[in-house]
Design a protein around this motif. Structure first.
Motif, PDB file in Angstrom:
ATOM      1  N   GLN A  22       0.827  -1.199   0.000  1.00 38.56           N
ATOM      2  CA  GLN A  22       0.000   0.000   0.000  1.00 38.56           C
ATOM      3  C   GLN A  22       0.863   1.252   0.000  1.00 38.56           C
ATOM      4  OE1 GLN A  22      -3.214   0.262  -0.460  1.00 38.56           O
ATOM      5  NE2 GLN A  22      -3.101   2.497  -0.356  1.00 38.56           N
ATOM      6  N   ALA A  23       1.944   1.229   0.761  1.00 39.40           N
ATOM      7  CA  ALA A  23       2.852   2.383   0.793  1.00 39.40           C
ATOM      8  C   ALA A  23       3.489   2.622  -0.573  1.00 39.40           C
ATOM      9  CB  ALA A  23       3.931   2.167   1.848  1.00 39.40           C
ATOM     10  N   CYS A  24       3.839   1.532  -1.265  1.00 40.21           N
ATOM     11  CA  CYS A  24       4.413   1.652  -2.613  1.00 40.21           C
ATOM     12  C   CYS A  24       3.394   2.221  -3.597  1.00 40.21           C
ATOM     13  CB  CYS A  24       4.905   0.291  -3.106  1.00 40.21           C
ATOM     14  SG  CYS A  24       6.379  -0.319  -2.275  1.00 40.21           S
ATOM     15  N   LEU A  25       2.151   1.754  -3.505  1.00 43.04           N
ATOM     16  CA  LEU A  25       1.102   2.253  -4.386  1.00 43.04           C
ATOM     17  C   LEU A  25       0.845   3.738  -4.148  1.00 43.04           C
ATOM     18  CD1 LEU A  25      -1.449  -0.717  -4.240  1.00 43.04           C
ATOM     19  CD2 LEU A  25       0.044  -0.087  -6.152  1.00 43.04           C
ATOM     20  N   GLU A  26       0.852   4.157  -2.900  1.00 39.23           N
ATOM     21  CA  GLU A  26       0.652   5.568  -2.583  1.00 39.23           C
ATOM     22  C   GLU A  26       1.793   6.416  -3.135  1.00 39.23           C
ATOM     23  OE1 GLU A  26       0.176   5.742   1.615  1.00 39.23           O
ATOM     24  OE2 GLU A  26      -1.835   4.836   1.607  1.00 39.23           O
ATOM     25  N   HIS A  27       3.008   5.904  -3.049  1.00 40.98           N
ATOM     26  CA  HIS A  27       4.161   6.636  -3.596  1.00 40.98           C
ATOM     27  C   HIS A  27       4.046   6.767  -5.114  1.00 40.98           C
ATOM     28  CE1 HIS A  27       8.171   7.959  -4.495  1.00 40.98           C
ATOM     29  NE2 HIS A  27       8.470   6.833  -5.127  1.00 40.98           N
ATOM     30  N   GLU A  28       3.673   5.677  -5.793  1.00 41.91           N
ATOM     31  CA  GLU A  28       3.528   5.720  -7.252  1.00 41.91           C
ATOM     32  C   GLU A  28       2.404   6.665  -7.655  1.00 41.91           C
ATOM     33  OE1 GLU A  28       2.954   1.709  -8.456  1.00 41.91           O
ATOM     34  OE2 GLU A  28       5.023   1.095  -8.009  1.00 41.91           O
ATOM     35  N   SER A  29       1.314   6.657  -6.886  1.00 40.55           N
ATOM     36  CA  SER A  29       0.197   7.560  -7.170  1.00 40.55           C
ATOM     37  C   SER A  29       0.628   9.016  -7.010  1.00 40.55           C
ATOM     38  CB  SER A  29      -0.972   7.246  -6.237  1.00 40.55           C
ATOM     39  OG  SER A  29      -2.041   8.144  -6.431  1.00 40.55           O
ATOM     40  N   SER A  30       1.434   9.274  -5.971  1.00 40.07           N
ATOM     41  CA  SER A  30       1.944  10.628  -5.751  1.00 40.07           C
ATOM     42  C   SER A  30       2.829  11.080  -6.907  1.00 40.07           C
ATOM     43  CB  SER A  30       2.715  10.678  -4.430  1.00 40.07           C
ATOM     44  OG  SER A  30       3.286  11.958  -4.226  1.00 40.07           O
ATOM     45  N   LEU A  31       3.648  10.175  -7.409  1.00 47.62           N
ATOM     46  CA  LEU A  31       4.505  10.505  -8.551  1.00 47.62           C
ATOM     47  C   LEU A  31       3.666  10.846  -9.778  1.00 47.62           C
ATOM     48  CD1 LEU A  31       7.382   7.854  -8.317  1.00 47.62           C
ATOM     49  CD2 LEU A  31       7.492  10.287  -7.743  1.00 47.62           C
ATOM     50  N   ARG A  32       2.607  10.056 -10.009  1.00 46.94           N
ATOM     51  CA  ARG A  32       1.751  10.304 -11.171  1.00 46.94           C
ATOM     52  C   ARG A  32       1.048  11.651 -11.051  1.00 46.94           C
ATOM     53  NH1 ARG A  32       0.594   4.731 -10.739  1.00 46.94           N
ATOM     54  NH2 ARG A  32      -1.287   5.173  -9.533  1.00 46.94           N
ATOM     55  N   ARG A  33       0.560  11.974  -9.852  1.00 45.86           N
ATOM     56  CA  ARG A  33      -0.094  13.268  -9.660  1.00 45.86           C
ATOM     57  C   ARG A  33       0.870  14.414  -9.922  1.00 45.86           C
ATOM     58  NH1 ARG A  33      -2.304  10.616  -5.119  1.00 45.86           N
ATOM     59  NH2 ARG A  33      -0.833  11.701  -3.737  1.00 45.86           N
ATOM     60  N   GLY A  34       2.110  14.232  -9.486  1.00 46.02           N
ATOM     61  CA  GLY A  34       3.110  15.268  -9.720  1.00 46.02           C
ATOM     62  C   GLY A  34       3.401  15.447 -11.198  1.00 46.02           C
ATOM     63  N   GLU A  35       3.483  14.334 -11.933  1.00 46.17           N
ATOM     64  CA  GLU A  35       3.734  14.401 -13.378  1.00 46.17           C
ATOM     65  C   GLU A  35       2.558  15.051 -14.101  1.00 46.17           C
ATOM     66  OE1 GLU A  35       4.415  10.371 -14.373  1.00 46.17           O
ATOM     67  OE2 GLU A  35       6.480  10.315 -13.574  1.00 46.17           O
ATOM     68  N   GLU A  36       1.332  14.697 -13.687  1.00 45.94           N
ATOM     69  CA  GLU A  36       0.153  15.281 -14.322  1.00 45.94           C
ATOM     70  C   GLU A  36       0.076  16.783 -14.043  1.00 45.94           C
ATOM     71  OE1 GLU A  36      -2.950  12.991 -12.654  1.00 45.94           O
ATOM     72  OE2 GLU A  36      -2.571  11.205 -13.904  1.00 45.94           O
ATOM     73  N   GLN A  37       0.403  17.186 -12.830  1.00 46.59           N
ATOM     74  CA  GLN A  37       0.394  18.605 -12.491  1.00 46.59           C
ATOM     75  C   GLN A  37       1.434  19.361 -13.317  1.00 46.59           C
ATOM     76  OE1 GLN A  37       1.266  19.474  -8.408  1.00 46.59           O
ATOM     77  NE2 GLN A  37       0.572  21.578  -8.535  1.00 46.59           N
ATOM     78  N   GLN A  38       2.603  18.763 -13.489  1.00 48.00           N
ATOM     79  CA  GLN A  38       3.643  19.387 -14.283  1.00 48.00           C
ATOM     80  C   GLN A  38       3.207  19.533 -15.736  1.00 48.00           C
ATOM     81  OE1 GLN A  38       6.335  20.689 -13.021  1.00 48.00           O
ATOM     82  NE2 GLN A  38       7.206  21.356 -14.977  1.00 48.00           N
ATOM     83  N   GLU A  39       2.533  18.518 -16.250  1.00 47.61           N
ATOM     84  CA  GLU A  39       2.030  18.579 -17.631  1.00 47.61           C
ATOM     85  C   GLU A  39       0.999  19.687 -17.776  1.00 47.61           C
ATOM     86  OE1 GLU A  39       0.593  14.725 -18.520  1.00 47.61           O
ATOM     87  OE2 GLU A  39       2.604  13.813 -18.713  1.00 47.61           O
ATOM     88  N   ARG A  40       0.124  19.848 -16.783  1.00 43.20           N
ATOM     89  CA  ARG A  40      -0.887  20.911 -16.842  1.00 43.20           C
ATOM     90  C   ARG A  40      -0.233  22.283 -16.826  1.00 43.20           C
ATOM     91  NH1 ARG A  40      -3.765  17.428 -13.318  1.00 43.20           N
ATOM     92  NH2 ARG A  40      -3.046  18.608 -11.504  1.00 43.20           N
ATOM     93  N   ILE A  41       0.790  22.436 -16.007  1.00 45.61           N
ATOM     94  CA  ILE A  41       1.488  23.718 -15.935  1.00 45.61           C
ATOM     95  C   ILE A  41       2.132  24.048 -17.278  1.00 45.61           C
ATOM     96  CG2 ILE A  41       3.451  24.924 -14.886  1.00 45.61           C
ATOM     97  CD1 ILE A  41       2.847  23.392 -12.298  1.00 45.61           C
TER      98      ILE A  41
END
Length: 244
Positions: A202-221
């Protein structure tokens, strides 16, 4: 720094540092190489004494965990060899201390080598991780896990204690760190699998999800930035008007 890696015994490490030709060349990189070489040669006491001698407790050390991680790595190397008690009585360590005394650099308000003296290498690693607190980074915990697999009490309790301590200090559960934690389980494969299912996965999945959110936010910017820029033809027309 490459010469440190060629040393065949701890005494040669000290001899290099005491050589007058080196006195004005003792850079942070040389210090790190000397501490690493001491660990690879199995002299944890010398590694700690070198840390004290060349890395006093000031901004040079406190501003970055890099040198601390080098010391942790030296202790991990020694733990792998024998996990013996840290002593400051090897001939190389004594020579270094005498050299420091002759230069008047031995007086300190705090001595890491004196603090760690008498501890096993793995106990010293536990102390350092606690001592570093928020200054420890992911590399610190990966090296600590590599060392603690040789602790007499290695197993599920120690592995998960280290993992939870890391995550409480904001260390992400990336693959490299989790793999290092698995080594602390030793032969307890069933416990490792149970911990993976109950907590680590679960901790690994949360970390991967956080990375994806960061990448998506960067793409939006980046997308918003492009949308706010005028078309190239319009920009060209404006430049022509200004030139006219």
């Amino acid at each position: 720094t490459s010469m440190m890696g060629l040393c065949e015994c701890p005494a040669e490490v000290v001899e290099l540092l005491m050589n007058p030709l080196w006195q004005n060349r003792v850079s942070p990189a040389v210090i790190r190489s000397a501490i690493t070489a001491s660990g690879q040669l199995g002299d944890a006491g010398l590694a700690c004494a070198l840390f004290d001698r060349y890395a006093p407790m000031d901004k040079f050390v406190d501003s970055s965990p890099r040198l601390w991680n080098v010391l942790l790595g030296a202790l991990a190397d020694c733990a792998e060899k024998s996990n013996g008690v840290i002593e400051l009585n090897s001939s190389a360590t004594i020579a270094l201390l005498q050299f420091s005394n002759s230069e008047g650099t031995a007086t300190k308000t705090f001595s890491m080598s004196q603090t760690l003296q008498g501890k096993t290498c793995t106990d010293a690693v536990k102390f350092l991780i606690h001592y570093l607190g928020d200054m420890a980074n992911g590399q610190s915990y990966c090296v600590a896990a590599a060392a603690l697999q040789y602790d007499p009490n290695s197993g599920p309790d120690l592995a998960m204690s280290l993992f939870r301590n890391a995550t409480n200090h904001g260390i992400p559960a990336d693959g490299r760190f989790v793999n290092a934690i698995f080594r602390c389980f030793g032969d307890e494969i069933d416990d490792a699998l149970a911990s993976w299912k109950s907590e680590l996965r679960q901790a690994c999945l949360e970390h991967e999800s956080s990375l994806r959110r960061g990448e998506e936010q960067q793409e939006r910017i980046l997308s918003d930035t492009k949308d706010q820029q005028p078309p190239s033809s319009l920009s060209s027309s404006r430049r022509n008007l200004v030139a006219a």
